[in-house]
Write a protein that holds these residues in place. Structure first.
Motif, PDB file in Angstrom:
ATOM      1  N   LEU A 163      31.508   7.581 -18.878  1.00  0.00           N
ATOM      2  CA  LEU A 163      32.004   6.438 -17.745  1.00  0.00           C
ATOM      3  C   LEU A 163      32.977   5.518 -18.208  1.00  0.00           C
ATOM      4  O   LEU A 163      33.890   5.255 -17.321  1.00  0.00           O
ATOM      5  CB  LEU A 163      30.611   5.731 -17.511  1.00  0.00           C
ATOM      6  N   LEU A 164      33.185   5.018 -19.370  1.00  0.00           N
ATOM      7  CA  LEU A 164      34.305   4.550 -19.841  1.00  0.00           C
ATOM      8  C   LEU A 164      35.710   4.946 -19.860  1.00  0.00           C
ATOM      9  O   LEU A 164      36.746   4.498 -19.180  1.00  0.00           O
ATOM     10  CB  LEU A 164      33.968   3.891 -21.219  1.00  0.00           C
ATOM     11  N   THR A 165      35.628   6.310 -20.314  1.00  0.00           N
ATOM     12  CA  THR A 165      36.835   7.059 -20.434  1.00  0.00           C
ATOM     13  C   THR A 165      37.428   7.445 -18.892  1.00  0.00           C
ATOM     14  O   THR A 165      38.582   7.321 -18.650  1.00  0.00           O
ATOM     15  CB  THR A 165      36.484   8.527 -21.043  1.00  0.00           C
ATOM     16  N   THR A 166      36.387   7.602 -18.071  1.00  0.00           N
ATOM     17  CA  THR A 166      36.912   7.930 -16.744  1.00  0.00           C
ATOM     18  C   THR A 166      37.576   6.798 -15.978  1.00  0.00           C
ATOM     19  O   THR A 166      38.450   6.979 -15.356  1.00  0.00           O
ATOM     20  CB  THR A 166      35.594   8.598 -15.689  1.00  0.00           C
ATOM     21  N   ALA A 167      36.954   5.671 -16.282  1.00  0.00           N
ATOM     22  CA  ALA A 167      37.439   4.256 -15.861  1.00  0.00           C
ATOM     23  C   ALA A 167      38.895   4.061 -16.459  1.00  0.00           C
ATOM     24  O   ALA A 167      39.737   3.514 -15.745  1.00  0.00           O
ATOM     25  CB  ALA A 167      36.501   3.563 -15.972  1.00  0.00           C
ATOM     26  N   ARG A 168      39.084   4.431 -17.620  1.00  0.00           N
ATOM     27  CA  ARG A 168      40.089   3.787 -18.385  1.00  0.00           C
ATOM     28  C   ARG A 168      41.486   4.638 -18.280  1.00  0.00           C
ATOM     29  O   ARG A 168      42.561   4.391 -18.241  1.00  0.00           O
ATOM     30  CB  ARG A 168      39.973   3.548 -19.952  1.00  0.00           C
ATOM     31  N   VAL A 169      41.189   6.173 -18.378  1.00  0.00           N
ATOM     32  CA  VAL A 169      42.289   7.119 -18.708  1.00  0.00           C
ATOM     33  C   VAL A 169      42.938   7.483 -17.154  1.00  0.00           C
ATOM     34  O   VAL A 169      42.114   7.903 -16.580  1.00  0.00           O
ATOM     35  CB  VAL A 169      41.922   8.245 -19.279  1.00  0.00           C
ATOM     36  N   ARG A 170      44.093   7.079 -17.245  1.00  0.00           N
ATOM     37  CA  ARG A 170      44.766   7.165 -15.600  1.00  0.00           C
ATOM     38  C   ARG A 170      45.380   8.704 -15.649  1.00  0.00           C
ATOM     39  O   ARG A 170      45.771   9.006 -14.364  1.00  0.00           O
ATOM     40  CB  ARG A 170      45.903   6.107 -15.385  1.00  0.00           C
ATOM     41  N   SER A 171      45.813   9.306 -16.581  1.00  0.00           N
ATOM     42  CA  SER A 171      46.608  10.467 -16.420  1.00  0.00           C
ATOM     43  C   SER A 171      45.548  11.658 -16.243  1.00  0.00           C
ATOM     44  O   SER A 171      44.585  11.950 -17.162  1.00  0.00           O
ATOM     45  CB  SER A 171      47.342  10.747 -17.801  1.00  0.00           C
ATOM     46  N   VAL A 172      46.035  12.467 -15.475  1.00  0.00           N
ATOM     47  CA  VAL A 172      45.047  13.526 -15.075  1.00  0.00           C
ATOM     48  C   VAL A 172      45.003  14.519 -16.480  1.00  0.00           C
ATOM     49  O   VAL A 172      43.951  15.106 -16.692  1.00  0.00           O
ATOM     50  CB  VAL A 172      45.423  14.393 -13.934  1.00  0.00           C
ATOM     51  N   GLY A 173      46.241  14.769 -16.895  1.00  0.00           N
ATOM     52  CA  GLY A 173      46.565  15.658 -18.053  1.00  0.00           C
ATOM     53  C   GLY A 173      45.592  14.864 -19.119  1.00  0.00           C
ATOM     54  O   GLY A 173      44.978  15.870 -19.920  1.00  0.00           O
ATOM     55  N   ALA A 174      45.620  13.793 -19.410  1.00  0.00           N
ATOM     56  CA  ALA A 174      44.819  13.281 -20.691  1.00  0.00           C
ATOM     57  C   ALA A 174      43.585  13.367 -20.212  1.00  0.00           C
ATOM     58  O   ALA A 174      42.554  13.670 -21.305  1.00  0.00           O
ATOM     59  CB  ALA A 174      45.282  11.835 -21.086  1.00  0.00           C
ATOM     60  N   LEU A 175      42.957  13.113 -19.140  1.00  0.00           N
ATOM     61  CA  LEU A 175      41.463  13.157 -18.786  1.00  0.00           C
ATOM     62  C   LEU A 175      41.063  14.682 -19.227  1.00  0.00           C
ATOM     63  O   LEU A 175      39.820  14.948 -19.567  1.00  0.00           O
ATOM     64  CB  LEU A 175      41.148  12.939 -17.573  1.00  0.00           C
ATOM     65  N   GLY A 176      42.041  15.747 -18.531  1.00  0.00           N
ATOM     66  CA  GLY A 176      41.694  17.061 -18.806  1.00  0.00           C
ATOM     67  C   GLY A 176      41.465  17.400 -20.267  1.00  0.00           C
ATOM     68  O   GLY A 176      40.523  18.073 -20.845  1.00  0.00           O
ATOM     69  N   ALA A 177      42.408  16.895 -21.158  1.00  0.00           N
ATOM     70  CA  ALA A 177      42.081  17.252 -22.708  1.00  0.00           C
ATOM     71  C   ALA A 177      41.092  16.441 -23.204  1.00  0.00           C
ATOM     72  O   ALA A 177      40.222  16.932 -23.995  1.00  0.00           O
ATOM     73  CB  ALA A 177      43.421  16.564 -23.113  1.00  0.00           C
ATOM     74  N   TRP A 178      40.686  15.239 -22.692  1.00  0.00           N
ATOM     75  CA  TRP A 178      39.530  14.842 -23.339  1.00  0.00           C
ATOM     76  C   TRP A 178      38.090  15.342 -22.987  1.00  0.00           C
ATOM     77  O   TRP A 178      37.440  15.777 -23.551  1.00  0.00           O
ATOM     78  CB  TRP A 178      39.497  13.208 -22.367  1.00  0.00           C
ATOM     79  N   LEU A 179      38.239  16.100 -21.881  1.00  0.00           N
ATOM     80  CA  LEU A 179      36.944  16.809 -21.121  1.00  0.00           C
ATOM     81  C   LEU A 179      36.915  17.947 -21.975  1.00  0.00           C
ATOM     82  O   LEU A 179      35.819  18.517 -22.202  1.00  0.00           O
ATOM     83  CB  LEU A 179      37.122  17.029 -19.474  1.00  0.00           C
ATOM     84  N   GLY A 180      38.058  18.748 -22.242  1.00  0.00           N
ATOM     85  CA  GLY A 180      38.002  19.908 -22.956  1.00  0.00           C
ATOM     86  C   GLY A 180      37.546  19.525 -24.450  1.00  0.00           C
ATOM     87  O   GLY A 180      36.816  20.261 -24.933  1.00  0.00           O
ATOM     88  N   GLY A 181      37.987  18.526 -25.240  1.00  0.00           N
ATOM     89  CA  GLY A 181      37.448  18.226 -26.226  1.00  0.00           C
ATOM     90  C   GLY A 181      35.973  17.837 -26.277  1.00  0.00           C
ATOM     91  O   GLY A 181      35.277  18.079 -27.264  1.00  0.00           O
ATOM     92  N   PHE A 182      35.364  17.101 -25.376  1.00  0.00           N
ATOM     93  CA  PHE A 182      34.095  16.821 -24.985  1.00  0.00           C
ATOM     94  C   PHE A 182      33.251  18.088 -25.018  1.00  0.00           C
ATOM     95  O   PHE A 182      32.359  18.201 -25.661  1.00  0.00           O
ATOM     96  CB  PHE A 182      33.858  15.785 -23.568  1.00  0.00           C
ATOM     97  N   LEU A 183      33.609  19.132 -24.133  1.00  0.00           N
ATOM     98  CA  LEU A 183      32.909  20.282 -24.047  1.00  0.00           C
ATOM     99  C   LEU A 183      32.874  21.157 -25.295  1.00  0.00           C
ATOM    100  O   LEU A 183      32.028  21.742 -25.826  1.00  0.00           O
ATOM    101  CB  LEU A 183      33.423  21.305 -22.974  1.00  0.00           C
ATOM    102  N   GLU A 184      34.018  21.016 -25.973  1.00  0.00           N
ATOM    103  CA  GLU A 184      34.344  21.597 -27.440  1.00  0.00           C
ATOM    104  C   GLU A 184      33.197  20.863 -28.517  1.00  0.00           C
ATOM    105  O   GLU A 184      32.496  21.791 -29.245  1.00  0.00           O
ATOM    106  CB  GLU A 184      35.515  21.217 -28.031  1.00  0.00           C
ATOM    107  N   GLY A 185      33.033  19.676 -28.558  1.00  0.00           N
ATOM    108  CA  GLY A 185      32.062  18.771 -29.094  1.00  0.00           C
ATOM    109  C   GLY A 185      30.627  19.540 -29.091  1.00  0.00           C
ATOM    110  O   GLY A 185      29.518  19.353 -29.915  1.00  0.00           O
ATOM    111  N   LEU A 186      30.359  19.821 -27.919  1.00  0.00           N
ATOM    112  CA  LEU A 186      29.055  20.088 -27.283  1.00  0.00           C
ATOM    113  C   LEU A 186      28.881  21.644 -27.776  1.00  0.00           C
ATOM    114  O   LEU A 186      27.705  21.972 -28.140  1.00  0.00           O
ATOM    115  CB  LEU A 186      28.562  20.153 -25.794  1.00  0.00           C
ATOM    116  N   ARG A 187      29.793  22.529 -27.960  1.00  0.00           N
ATOM    117  CA  ARG A 187      29.572  23.997 -28.143  1.00  0.00           C
ATOM    118  C   ARG A 187      29.688  24.024 -29.608  1.00  0.00           C
ATOM    119  O   ARG A 187      29.235  25.244 -29.796  1.00  0.00           O
ATOM    120  CB  ARG A 187      30.742  24.625 -27.349  1.00  0.00           C
TER     121      ARG A 187
END
Length: 291
Positions: A241-265
């Protein structure tokens, strides 16, 4: 208690020669000399450094925690030091009594595991993100905390022998939190001392390549490694929730989401969850392990 012996670890990639030279000069000017200074070169040979330091040129870039470990392993094994000061290679010790103050702090309290310095820019200003507490309005408020900044800090060698070194697999991002949580869970105290100043240029953490991916992946790893199971989804949900609210760049948000999924896998390393009494201790200190 007798006064502890101090060692220093600095990690560099060789791309800040002027800043590194100034930092090494400020280390030499301390009114209490370090017993040993270890300079670690992350994928750099250190051939252009003329100072009298122990040089550890690494063939590959091990990241910030891996590079620091290379220096810590030497100092911990040597038996020459009781406290290690770690400094960013673009930082500067503006006062010459930093080591003396650090030495006295550790001499006064046997349970002190980590001392965090105040980071300030060349104008003496400390950004809110540089203050290791949630209520960051007053950077001069001293006291026990649950976190510390990697740019300038001091670590107890007896503590490191009990809890281990940096999580090298993190490479960059949240390695300080992993170490801090382990220290707190083992009963050590973390002190934020604003009178100990490391001058550091104002920069954005996003300047580092892979910042968003690494920080997201490592945050998931951190939760999986250190939190009690009921807190893991709460902690990760808060940060989504915090990251979605703070990060304004679509590219940065996509990189963050990719890292989040990597952390789960991907494997996160050995799991040793903190005890519930540590959760309560952190809550009483003003920062439960949820934010």
């Amino acid at each position: 208690m007798s006064l502890p012996r101090l060692g220093v670890v600095i990690v560099t990639m060789g791309n800040r020669p002027r800043e590194l030279e100034a930092l090494l000069a400020s280390v030499e000017k301390q009114d209490v000399p370090a017993a040993r200074v270890v300079l670690v070169g992350n994928a750099t040979p250190l051939t252009d450094v003329g100072r009298d330091v122990t040089k550890v040129p690494l063939e590959e870039n091990l990241g910030c925690p891996g590079g620091r470990n290379a220096g810590l392993e030497i100092l911990c094994a040597s038996g020459e030091v009781d406290v290690v000061v770690e400094l960013d290679d673009d930082g500067l010790l503006v006062a010459d009594d930093v080591f003396r103050r650090v030495r006295q702090l550790f001499a006064d309290e046997t349970e002190l595991g980590i001392v965090g310095f105040r980071v300030a820019d060349e104008h003496g200003r400390t950004e809110r993100r540089w203050v290791p507490r949630l209520r960051a309005g007053d950077p001069m408020r001293r006291g026990p905390v649950t976190a510390f900044l990697g740019g300038g800090h001091a670590l107890s060698v007896p503590m490191l022998r009990r809890i281990g070194l940096w999580p090298a697999e993190f490479f960059f991002g949240h390695e300080e939190t992993d170490l801090a949580w382990r220290a707190l869970d083992d009963g050590w105290r973390i002190l934020y001392e604003p009178e100990l100043v490391l001058q550091h240029p104002r920069t954005s953490p996003a300047r580092h390549a892979g910042h968003y991916r690494h920080t997201a992946r490592n945050r998931v790893w951190l939760a999986r490694r250190r939190l009690p199971i009921p807190l893991i989804p709460v902690y990760l949900g808060v940060w989504v929730l915090l990251t979605t609210a703070r990060v304004r760049s679509v590219g940065a948000l996509g990189a963050w989401l990719g890292g989040f999924l990597e952390g789960l896998r991907t494997p996160c390393g050995p799991r040793t969850a903190m005890r519930w009494r540590t959760v309560w201790r952190m809550t009483r200190l003003g920062r439960p392990p949820l934010i």
